[in-house]
Write a protein that holds these residues in place. Structure first.
Motif, PDB file in Angstrom:
ATOM      1  N   MET A  38       0.832  -1.196   0.000  1.00 13.30           N
ATOM      2  CA  MET A  38       0.000   0.000   0.000  1.00 13.30           C
ATOM      3  C   MET A  38       0.872   1.255   0.000  1.00 13.30           C
ATOM      4  O   MET A  38       0.623   2.190  -0.763  1.00 13.30           O
ATOM      5  CB  MET A  38      -0.915   0.002   1.220  1.00 13.30           C
ATOM      6  CG  MET A  38      -1.841   1.203   1.285  1.00 13.30           C
ATOM      7  SD  MET A  38      -2.768   1.299   2.796  1.00 13.30           S
ATOM      8  CE  MET A  38      -1.470   1.533   3.995  1.00 13.30           C
ATOM      9  N   PHE A  39       1.904   1.272   0.847  1.00 12.66           N
ATOM     10  CA  PHE A  39       2.808   2.419   0.860  1.00 12.66           C
ATOM     11  C   PHE A  39       3.525   2.584  -0.482  1.00 12.66           C
ATOM     12  O   PHE A  39       3.750   3.701  -0.938  1.00 12.66           O
ATOM     13  CB  PHE A  39       3.829   2.296   1.988  1.00 12.66           C
ATOM     14  CG  PHE A  39       3.271   2.577   3.349  1.00 12.66           C
ATOM     15  CD1 PHE A  39       2.380   3.610   3.559  1.00 12.66           C
ATOM     16  CD2 PHE A  39       3.653   1.816   4.434  1.00 12.66           C
ATOM     17  CE1 PHE A  39       1.866   3.881   4.821  1.00 12.66           C
ATOM     18  CE2 PHE A  39       3.150   2.069   5.696  1.00 12.66           C
ATOM     19  CZ  PHE A  39       2.250   3.106   5.884  1.00 12.66           C
ATOM     20  N   ALA A  40       3.882   1.485  -1.108  1.00 13.11           N
ATOM     21  CA  ALA A  40       4.543   1.555  -2.415  1.00 13.11           C
ATOM     22  C   ALA A  40       3.610   2.143  -3.470  1.00 13.11           C
ATOM     23  O   ALA A  40       4.042   2.948  -4.308  1.00 13.11           O
ATOM     24  CB  ALA A  40       5.018   0.166  -2.836  1.00 13.11           C
ATOM     25  N   VAL A  41       2.349   1.763  -3.440  1.00 16.77           N
ATOM     26  CA  VAL A  41       1.387   2.303  -4.403  1.00 16.77           C
ATOM     27  C   VAL A  41       1.197   3.804  -4.181  1.00 16.77           C
ATOM     28  O   VAL A  41       1.174   4.588  -5.139  1.00 16.77           O
ATOM     29  CB  VAL A  41       0.043   1.542  -4.306  1.00 16.77           C
ATOM     30  CG1 VAL A  41      -1.055   2.247  -5.071  1.00 16.77           C
ATOM     31  CG2 VAL A  41       0.206   0.119  -4.821  1.00 16.77           C
ATOM     32  N   VAL A  42       1.063   4.215  -2.926  1.00 16.94           N
ATOM     33  CA  VAL A  42       0.903   5.642  -2.628  1.00 16.94           C
ATOM     34  C   VAL A  42       2.156   6.414  -3.052  1.00 16.94           C
ATOM     35  O   VAL A  42       2.064   7.505  -3.637  1.00 16.94           O
ATOM     36  CB  VAL A  42       0.597   5.847  -1.131  1.00 16.94           C
ATOM     37  CG1 VAL A  42       0.636   7.321  -0.755  1.00 16.94           C
ATOM     38  CG2 VAL A  42      -0.762   5.252  -0.793  1.00 16.94           C
ATOM     39  N   ALA A  43       3.325   5.854  -2.811  1.00 19.51           N
ATOM     40  CA  ALA A  43       4.574   6.505  -3.231  1.00 19.51           C
ATOM     41  C   ALA A  43       4.627   6.622  -4.753  1.00 19.51           C
ATOM     42  O   ALA A  43       5.093   7.644  -5.284  1.00 19.51           O
ATOM     43  CB  ALA A  43       5.773   5.721  -2.711  1.00 19.51           C
ATOM     44  N   LEU A  44       4.153   5.607  -5.446  1.00 17.57           N
ATOM     45  CA  LEU A  44       4.140   5.649  -6.904  1.00 17.57           C
ATOM     46  C   LEU A  44       3.208   6.735  -7.417  1.00 17.57           C
ATOM     47  O   LEU A  44       3.534   7.436  -8.382  1.00 17.57           O
ATOM     48  CB  LEU A  44       3.731   4.278  -7.463  1.00 17.57           C
ATOM     49  CG  LEU A  44       3.799   4.116  -8.964  1.00 17.57           C
ATOM     50  CD1 LEU A  44       5.243   4.261  -9.436  1.00 17.57           C
ATOM     51  CD2 LEU A  44       3.257   2.759  -9.361  1.00 17.57           C
ATOM     52  N   VAL A  45       2.065   6.910  -6.768  1.00 14.19           N
ATOM     53  CA  VAL A  45       1.133   7.980  -7.155  1.00 14.19           C
ATOM     54  C   VAL A  45       1.805   9.341  -6.986  1.00 14.19           C
ATOM     55  O   VAL A  45       1.723  10.205  -7.865  1.00 14.19           O
ATOM     56  CB  VAL A  45      -0.169   7.888  -6.331  1.00 14.19           C
ATOM     57  CG1 VAL A  45      -1.016   9.142  -6.494  1.00 14.19           C
ATOM     58  CG2 VAL A  45      -0.959   6.653  -6.721  1.00 14.19           C
ATOM     59  N   PHE A  46       2.490   9.540  -5.863  1.00 11.58           N
ATOM     60  CA  PHE A  46       3.180  10.814  -5.647  1.00 11.58           C
ATOM     61  C   PHE A  46       4.323  11.011  -6.633  1.00 11.58           C
ATOM     62  O   PHE A  46       4.595  12.132  -7.070  1.00 11.58           O
ATOM     63  CB  PHE A  46       3.685  10.913  -4.203  1.00 11.58           C
ATOM     64  CG  PHE A  46       2.625  11.356  -3.244  1.00 11.58           C
ATOM     65  CD1 PHE A  46       2.293  12.693  -3.128  1.00 11.58           C
ATOM     66  CD2 PHE A  46       1.968  10.428  -2.463  1.00 11.58           C
ATOM     67  CE1 PHE A  46       1.316  13.105  -2.242  1.00 11.58           C
ATOM     68  CE2 PHE A  46       0.986  10.820  -1.576  1.00 11.58           C
ATOM     69  CZ  PHE A  46       0.649  12.164  -1.462  1.00 11.58           C
TER      70      PHE A  46
END
Length: 114
Positions: free
Chosen positions: A10-18
C-alpha cells in the motif's frame, strides 16, 4: 507477515502515485519555463517536452533490449534444468524403495507376533 506485506504494498502504491504527480508537475514546469524564457508558442514548447520524453524512452528501450543474461544467470538456469531432470529419477528411486520398506516392516511385524 501477510499484513506487513500488504502495508508495504500500500505504501509503495501511494509513493508511486506521488512520484507520477511529481514527474507530471516537473513536465508542466519545464513546459512553462520553455514558453516564458524562450518566448515560444504552445505547440513548440509541447513538442520540445514531448521530444525529450521520447528521447529518454528510446534510450531506456535500447538499454533494456541490449540487456543479455549474464554468465551467472545462464549457470543458474543450467543448474535449475539439471535439478528438474533429477527430480524424475529421485521419484523413481523413492517409488522403488517404498515396496521394499513395506515388505521389511511386514516381516518385522510377523517376527514380533511369533
Amino acid at each position: 507477515m501477510a499484513s506487513r506485506i500488504a502495508t508495504r504494498a500500500m505504501f509503495a502504491v501511494v509513493a508511486l502515485v506521488f512520484l507520477v504527480g511529481a514527474i507530471t508537475f516537473a513536465h508542466i514546469a519545464a513546459f512553462f519555463e520553455l514558453r516564458t524564457t524562450l518566448n515560444q508558442t504552445f505547440l513548440a514548447a509541447t513538442g520540445e517536452v514531448g521530444g525529450a520524453d521520447l528521447l529518454v524512452a528510446i534510450i531506456l528501450g535500447v538499454l533494456a533490449s541490449r540487456s543479455a543474461p549474464s554468465r551467472v544467470e545462464r549457470e543458474a538456469l543450467d543448474v535449475r534444468r539439471k535439478a528438474v531432470q533429477a527430480i524424475g529419477s529421485t521419484f523413481s528411486v523413492a517409488q522403488l524403495a517404498l515396496p521394499v520398506l513395506r515388505i521389511g516392516s511386514n516381516l518385522r511385524r510377523r517376527r514380533r507376533r511369533l
